[in-house]
Design an enzyme around this catalytic site. Structure first.
Site, PDB file in Angstrom:
ATOM      1  N   LYS A 124       0.843  -1.183   0.000  1.00 42.20           N
ATOM      2  CA  LYS A 124       0.000   0.000   0.000  1.00 42.20           C
ATOM      3  C   LYS A 124       0.888   1.246   0.000  1.00 42.20           C
ATOM      4  CE  LYS A 124      -4.049   1.924   2.351  1.00 42.20           C
ATOM      5  NZ  LYS A 124      -5.006   1.765   3.471  1.00 42.20           N
ATOM      6  N   GLU A 171     -18.647  -5.918  11.356  1.00 43.70           N
ATOM      7  CA  GLU A 171     -19.583  -5.181  12.195  1.00 43.70           C
ATOM      8  C   GLU A 171     -20.559  -6.106  12.921  1.00 43.70           C
ATOM      9  OE1 GLU A 171     -18.018  -2.469   9.050  1.00 43.70           O
ATOM     10  OE2 GLU A 171     -18.952  -4.462   9.014  1.00 43.70           O
ATOM     11  N   ARG A 201     -24.749  -2.392   8.853  1.00 44.20           N
ATOM     12  CA  ARG A 201     -24.384  -3.766   8.520  1.00 44.20           C
ATOM     13  C   ARG A 201     -24.569  -4.706   9.703  1.00 44.20           C
ATOM     14  NH1 ARG A 201     -18.932  -3.590   5.020  1.00 44.20           N
ATOM     15  NH2 ARG A 201     -20.040  -5.205   3.904  1.00 44.20           N
TER      16      ARG A 201
END
Length: 641
Positions: free
Chosen positions: A287, A376, A404
């Site tokens: 990244k 979640e 969610r």
């Protein structure tokens, strides 16, 4: 300042232009694309590290696949900047995340190349599988469907559900697992360890590569594939147990390969593109690749804001006076204060320790604060499980992401009436992240659930008081505290915490004719509007309600008995929200008043700065002041007539 793309990138207006280049030229395209992203984001802002990490993959995908007929589904979408630039949005890229500009995420209405709109993670495999199944049904045997998902997003239950289903379908789907050990913060959990293990299983992977290279040397394509498939079956479980997870789900596994080697990527995608059925290509990337500072501090450079691309200095706003802290930081420091006095307090967050500021507690109390990954649903039920054992759990989830875990809130927390504290960060409008991230609906979806206490602070001191109240032993109900993204209003925020009686508001100001009922942070906009109209002889009352459930009925009776004109102000949807709750109270008790509800309208709100969006929906101080004036004119017109 005009930002110009490199000479090759300047002539790429669609993937068709990219395909005209030789494979050797792709190295230069990657360099130019990476530099263009750095140039634009440094000046105009946006997400940063994720897109730099998939530059080579993006170029390879559009070079090999026939997009948009072949469909690419980018998980979350933080990494799709290169995709947007290569698909006709290069010159508009400077408007990325700006008001009325292009979205920071793939968006179907924006481009035919954006096969699926995304913003929350872990949806790509399900969406791409659905597309692939539809193509299989329609007889589109040559159509390809590719899901690009990160190892962070792969931790979510939805991704595993989709993998499980994909393995039994015969549809053409290629899942590309972009493995960089990061989401926004470093990844956690057993999957991270597994991917490390599978990456280092050199013996198994070398044997697989050798067999597939042999494919082109055997006579007859169908015969050779059949032979290699039998060889694969014989290898499973024999060389490396850790190599069997994806194959056990009936996904043909390839890799891992270097995701920054454009030549290797192009060759690999070309080789496996036409292999039928579900496949998974595992690539290793970094990244922030190509920008040294972003590689070294990947969390900081996920979305750094504006910066000097040469020195790496991130520009910060400068102020003459002390500034209020961010609400999330007030949460982060306050939970530590409370936890030092109450050993039952624990903190849980799904992959957002930095964004929610639970990281401070994780650093100081690692055995009492937990990042559970992008999960979640698990975060909510884990919190419920802890609560059954007497723990006081602060479950910190962004308002938009809490959607969610809604079933778990109802079934695992509310029905059992467990005292979990839900701290809903980023409630209300969030700005440039746009429609997928606005916390527009939590007031409506939380207040309809039995047993819930639903609150919102108007400032940092009230946030501290609500947190203090929620962790008291006598509080036996689920407790919601919602607060917005970013700065509050009090520079001197570290006030002594005190208990707030559940379901009580505050009368901030007496007034004449008009009463403003505000809920949460927008009460500050209402207060500014009241100051604005004071010189005009208009004198509204102001009540900070603090709780939408239970409502302060004693205060509301006072309001409706004394004021015939009422304005409600909230940063949630007007459908079913705080204003609706006031109308319900009015109807139930047979009051008759003129009520104007200000909040998020029944439409999708796109991206822009908070100032621009508050102005658009009409809850900034100027619009509230104008509403006050309009309400005052009603009485004036009656007197004239």
């Amino acid at each position: 300042m005009e930002i110009k793309p490199g000479k090759l990138l300047a002539n790429i207006d669609s993937p068709a232009d990219l395909k005209k280049l030789s494979k050797e030229q792709l190295h230069e395209v990657c360099d130019e694309l990476r530099q263009y992203i750095v140039d634009v984001v440094s000046v105009h802002g946006g997400h940063f590290g994720a897109s730099l990490g998939v530059v080579e993959l993006t170029v390879a995908l559009h070079y090999i696949f026939n997009t948009p007929y072949d469909q690419l589904v980018w998980d979350v979408g933080h990494q799709a900047y290169g995709h947007k630039i290569l698909t006709g949005r290069r010159d508009n890229f400077k408007t990325n995340r700006k008001y009325k500009g292009i979205s920071g995420f793939p968006k179907r209405a924006e481009s035919e190349y954006d096969a699926f709109g995304v913003g929350h993670s872990s949806t790509s495999i399900s969406a791409a599988l659905g597309m692939a199944m539809a193509s299989h049904y329609k007889g589109e045997v040559d159509r390809q469907h590719v899901a690009i998902i990160g190892d962070g997003a792969m931790t979510a239950g939805m991704a595993f559900e989709a993998l499980n289903h994909a393995g039994i379908e015969k549809s053409n789907i290629l899942i590309i697992l972009n493995d960089n050990c990061m989401s926004i913060d470093p990844n956690v959990g057993a999957l991270k360890e597994y991917l490390t293990d599978i990456t280092t299983s050199h013996s198994y992977n070398k044997l697989r590569d050798d067999f597939w290279k042999a494919l082109g040397k055997l006579p007859g394509e169908r015969l050779s594939r059949k032979i290699v498939s039998k060889m694969e079956a014989a290898l499973k479980g024999m060389v490396s147990k850790s190599s069997n997870l994806f194959e056990a789900l009936n996904l043909r596994y390839f890799g891992p390969i270097d995701g920054h080697n454009i030549t290797k990527l192009v060759d690999t995608l070309k080789d496996i593109k036409d292999i039928p059925g579900p496949k998974l290509l595992h690539i290793k990337t970094v990244k922030g690749k190509g920008y040294e500072l972003a590689e070294k501090d990947q969390t900081k450079w996920h979305a750094p804001g504006l910066f000097d691309k040469i020195t790496g200095e991130i520009y910060k706003k400068t102020f003459d006076l002390p500034q209020p802290p961010k609400y999330q930081d007030v949460f982060g420091y306050t939970i530590i204060e409370l936890a030092k006095k109450n050993d039952k307090i624990m903190g849980v967050t799904p992959a957002m320790p930095s964004g929610s500021s639970l990281k401070y507690m994780m650093e100081q109390m690692p055995n009492r604060a937990f990042d559970v990954g992008i999960c979640e649903q698990h975060a909510v039920t884990l919190s419920a499980g802890l609560a059954t054992q007497g723990m006081k759990v602060f479950c910190n989830i962004y308002s938009s992401f809490m959607q969610r875990g809604y079933d778990q809130v109802v079934h695992d927390v509310a029905i059992q009436n467990l005292p979990v504290v839900f701290c809903l960060d980023r409630a209300g409008l969030v700005g440039e992240d746009g429609a997928t991230h606005h916390g527009a609906y939590d007031i409506a979806y939380m207040r309809c659930i039995p047993n819930m206490i639903v609150s919102a602070p108007m400032n940092e001191s009230e946030l501290r008081d609500l947190m203090y109240t929620s962790q008291l032993e006598k509080i036996k109900n689920p407790f919601v505290i919602r607060y917005p993204r970013g700065e509050g209003v009090k520079a001197e925020w570290k006030t002594e915490m005190k208990e707030i009686t559940i379901g009580t508001g505050r009368k901030l100001k007496e007034g004449d004719e008009i009463a403003i009922l505000s809920y949460g942070h927008p009460g500050n906009f209402a207060a500014a509007a009241i100051r604005e109209v004071k010189s005009e002889g208009i004198n509204p009352a102001h009540y900070d309600m603090r709780f939408v459930k239970p409502l302060d009925e004693k205060m509301l009776h006072e309001v409706f008995k004394n004021y015939a004109k009422i304005i409600t102000v909230e940063d949630g949807t007007v459908k079913g929200g705080f204003g609706s709750a006031i109308l319900e109270f009015m109807a139930e008790h047979n009051y008759n008043a003129s009520v104007k509800i200000l909040g998020i309208p029944d439409t999708i709100i796109e991206h822009g700065t908070l100032k621009e969006l508050y102005n658009e929906i009409g809850i900034d101080a100027n619009h509230i002041a104008e509403t006050i004036r309009d309400m005052a004119k009603i009485e004036v017109n009656k007197l004239i007539s």
